[in-house]
Design a protein around this motif. Structure first.
Motif, mmCIF file in Angstrom:
data_model
loop_
_atom_site.group_PDB
_atom_site.id
_atom_site.type_symbol
_atom_site.label_atom_id
_atom_site.label_comp_id
_atom_site.label_asym_id
_atom_site.label_seq_id
_atom_site.Cartn_x
_atom_site.Cartn_y
_atom_site.Cartn_z
ATOM 1 N N ALA A 331 0.838 -1.201 0.000
ATOM 2 C CA ALA A 331 0.000 0.000 0.000
ATOM 3 C C ALA A 331 0.873 1.251 0.000
ATOM 4 N N GLN A 335 0.889 3.716 -3.247
ATOM 5 C CA GLN A 335 0.387 5.078 -3.030
ATOM 6 C C GLN A 335 1.491 6.123 -3.121
ATOM 7 N N ASP A 394 -6.363 6.704 7.120
ATOM 8 C CA ASP A 394 -7.266 6.618 5.969
ATOM 9 C C ASP A 394 -6.610 5.904 4.796
ATOM 10 N N ASN A 395 -5.378 6.280 4.471
ATOM 11 C CA ASN A 395 -4.656 5.620 3.376
ATOM 12 C C ASN A 395 -4.326 4.167 3.724
ATOM 13 N N HIS A 397 -6.070 2.243 5.722
ATOM 14 C CA HIS A 397 -7.355 1.530 5.591
ATOM 15 C C HIS A 397 -7.663 1.234 4.125
ATOM 16 N N ASN A 398 -7.488 2.217 3.270
ATOM 17 C CA ASN A 398 -7.796 2.035 1.849
ATOM 18 C C ASN A 398 -6.908 0.966 1.217
ATOM 19 N N GLY A 399 -5.638 0.955 1.601
ATOM 20 C CA GLY A 399 -4.718 -0.032 1.043
ATOM 21 C C GLY A 399 -5.063 -1.454 1.462
ATOM 22 N N ASN A 401 -8.018 -2.443 2.546
ATOM 23 C CA ASN A 401 -9.364 -2.749 2.077
ATOM 24 C C ASN A 401 -9.338 -3.428 0.703
ATOM 25 N N LEU A 402 -8.337 -3.131 -0.104
ATOM 26 C CA LEU A 402 -8.212 -3.762 -1.416
ATOM 27 C C LEU A 402 -8.071 -5.275 -1.293
ATOM 28 N N SER A 423 -10.915 2.273 11.093
ATOM 29 C CA SER A 423 -10.740 3.584 10.472
ATOM 30 C C SER A 423 -11.291 4.624 11.450
#
Length: 616
Positions: A331, A335, A394-395, A397-399, A401-402, A423
């Motif tokens: 991630a 990113q 947040d980043n 979590h997004n990474g 979550n994939l 999160s």
């Protein structure tokens, strides 16, 4: 004059009474004629059917339940012809007296009597209601020789059997007697007369396939109630045979390795999502449940603090610990927070700017300067504290979550839990508290609020192995109707994780390779006569939090407060076929307690494939 007057009065009264009597007789006769007309003409067909019904009855034919096999055709669940004691209410004068008589003769006990009264509402009075299942040959012989109970019979039926006993129970599940709740779930007509239904696992998930279609038969009895003729109206259709993706040899090896421990091992095919091993321990015997579990066995399950009935592969939620570091690193790379040259200096701990608290590396002596591959190989905490802080929750979590963390995988057995991917919004909703930076650091090393099931870890590891293909795991491989060829089950198409730069994936996979092959890799002991290439990641998950300067000493803690041991990996590195996740509760170090178990399960897989190649 008085006498004449009295005679006239008497004659008048007599005449009135005769007229009234004639009217009454006329009305009674009319009512009788109307009733006869009603019975003989108006409702002739109905009562004719009722009359015939005393001789003819339509009864269900219960279909044979489908068998269950592993991927190699080894039988996992089958049916055995056995006998049951039945009672037909309309043929029994005094049911209570009959049941007491059967008990005195030793054919049934109080539990059987209670169960009969509990279940009889499911049946009509002309049905043969089961009173005792799975009779022994001695019981059958004794009853047939000295049958003193009109309306009580011995009937054959197919009894569900799990020939490997406890093995694979959390995947297979079991069948048990149909309850009132079950009756409301299934089609009344198709389940008429059905005694058993799947309660958990594959037996429940694919109940409709395994059950088949109930048939109908018409029986004719003579005046004494004996069956003199049987006509098949609609034949029953047997349930389908199911072939699972499980490999029984891998299952048994994993169960052997986890014997006496609480834990889980999951292995999946990285090419199609087929589940090759799904083992949760402790295990229990599904045969206990088929005819109704005994009080002793039920109490042993309910009173066990190890919770044998918990399917830890899909319901056990654990901090994933360092096993998610490869995904966190990816991630950060994807990113653009770091690149493959980025490094940090580890002096044994990490501190947030302006904060006194120290976040320690697992090795308090520190690892010096480490880059991303070093950090994965040596499971360096400081590198990932720093990366998590730079990314922010947040980043991060997004990474993650994939890779589907915090969500169910969609495997085809009931009861799966989704885990937690924390999160800011998650904490606000669930804790009604703000998010703190220190919690971001803990999430970066798979601790804190984050939890995952062993299956989720296996699926995420498989996605790393095949560079972005997130698979939907599946246990059902093939189906087969009786007398027909085997049909392959269509697999769900997995979701592709977006790839910014494939070199980032290769960097992370190289870090996992060094876990096994680097002299400083945390699972380097696995690289001893290894017959295939292996990439992996060890993890040690804290069960409870320590104070900043407190040192973890396992021997001073209760066993259930000690760290969990984890390992994830895939093989071969160049052309991945299998991904594995191992969790051993309260065992301590992932490198010493979980990784060797994974190696032995993988050895079974690759030795078998090598034997197959040599045979060809």
């Amino acid at each position: 004059m008085d006498s004449i007057s009295n005679t006239q009065l008497e004659n008048t009264l007599l005449s009135s009474r005769l007229k009234l009597a004639l009217v009454f007789i006329f009305l009674l006769t009319l009512l009788l004629l109307v009733r006869i007309y009603n019975l003989q003409v108006v409702h002739h067909e109905y009562y004719q059917e009722e009359s015939l019904g005393n001789q003819m009855r339509t009864l269900p034919i219960i279909p044979s339940r489908g068998k269950i096999f592993d991927r190699n055709g080894q039988i996992l669940a089958t049916n055995k012809l056995t006998y049951q004691l039945t009672l037909t209410p309309e043929k029994v004068g005094n049911i209570s007296k009959t049941l007491i008589g059967l008990e005195k003769q030793g054919f049934i006990d109080q539990e059987d009597i209670q169960l009969y009264y509990k279940n009889r509402k499911r049946f009509r009075k002309f049905h043969n209601i089961p009173v005792k299942l799975n009779l022994s040959e001695q019981q059958v012989a004794k009853f047939l020789v000295s049958n003193q109970f009109p309306g009580v019979d011995i009937e054959p039926y197919f009894h569900r059997v799990y020939p490997h006993n406890a093995s694979s129970v959390h995947a297979l599940g079991y069948v048990s007697r149909m309850s009132k709740k079950d009756k409301a779930l299934y089609d009344k007509r198709n389940y008429s007369g059905t005694l058993f239904v799947g309660k958990v696992g594959i037996e429940k998930q694919y109940e409709s396939l395994l059950h088949g279609q109930t048939g109908l038969k018409q029986i004719e009895r003579n005046v004494s109630g004996r069956v003199i003729d049987t006509q098949i109206i609609t034949p029953a259709i047997a349930g389908q045979n199911l072939y699972l993706s499980l490999d029984l040899d891998m299952q048994k090896k994993a169960e052997e390795l986890l014997k006496g421990k609480r834990g889980a091992i999951v292995a999946i095919d990285t090419r199609n999502g087929e589940v090759l091993a799904l083992v949760s321990t402790p295990i229990y015997n599904p045969n206990w449940f088929v005819n109704g579990i005994s009080h002793a066995n039920y109490n042993s399950l309910q009173s066990s603090s190890d919770i044998p009935q918990l399917n830890r592969t899909v319901q056990g939620l654990y901090p994933p610990a360092s096993t998610i570091k490869p995904m966190v690193a990816l991630a950060g790379l994807e990113q653009g927070t770091i690149d493959n040259q980025s490094s940090v200096f580890d002096r044994g701990y990490y501190q947030l700017p302006g904060v006194k608290r120290k976040f320690h590396n697992w090795d308090r002596n520190g690892h010096g300067r480490v880059n991303v591959t070093d950090a994965i190989a040596r499971s360096n905490d400081v590198f990932f504290y720093d990366l998590a802080n730079k990314m922010g929750i947040d980043n991060l979590h997004n990474g993650l979550n994939l890779f589907n963390f915090g969500q169910k995988t969609g495997i085809d057995i009931p009861g799966e839990q989704g885990g937690i991917l924390p999160s800011k919004s998650w904490k606000k909703i669930n804790k009604n508290e703000p998010w703190y930076k220190g919690e971001t650091l803990n999430t970066g090393i798979g601790q804190g609020f984050m939890t995952s099931s062993p299956l989720q870890l296996a699926v995420a590891t498989a996605a790393l192995a095949n560079k972005g293909q997130l698979l939907k795991p599946i246990l059902l491989k093939n189906t087969q109707l009786l007398g027909q060829s085997i049909t392959e089950v269509k697999k769900a198409v997995g979701r592709q994780i977006p790839i910014h730069d494939i070199k980032n994936w290769e960097t992370v996979i190289d870090g996992m390779r060094q876990v096994i092959y680097s002299p400083k890799g945390t699972a380097r002991r696995l690289n001893n006569k290894l017959g295939y290439t292996l990439a992996g990641k060890t993890g040690t998950a804290q069960v409870f939090g320590l104070d900043a300067e407190e040192v973890y000493i396992a021997e001073k803690l209760e066993e259930k407060l000690r760290d969990h041991a984890l390992f994830t990996g895939f093989a071969p590195i160049e052309n991945p076929q299998i991904a594995i996740a191992v969790v051993v509760e309260n065992a301590g170090s992932g490198s010493s307690k979980a990784a060797p178990l994974a190696r032995q399960v993988l050895d079974v897989y690759f030795n078998k494939h090598l034997d197959n190649e040599l045979a060809q």
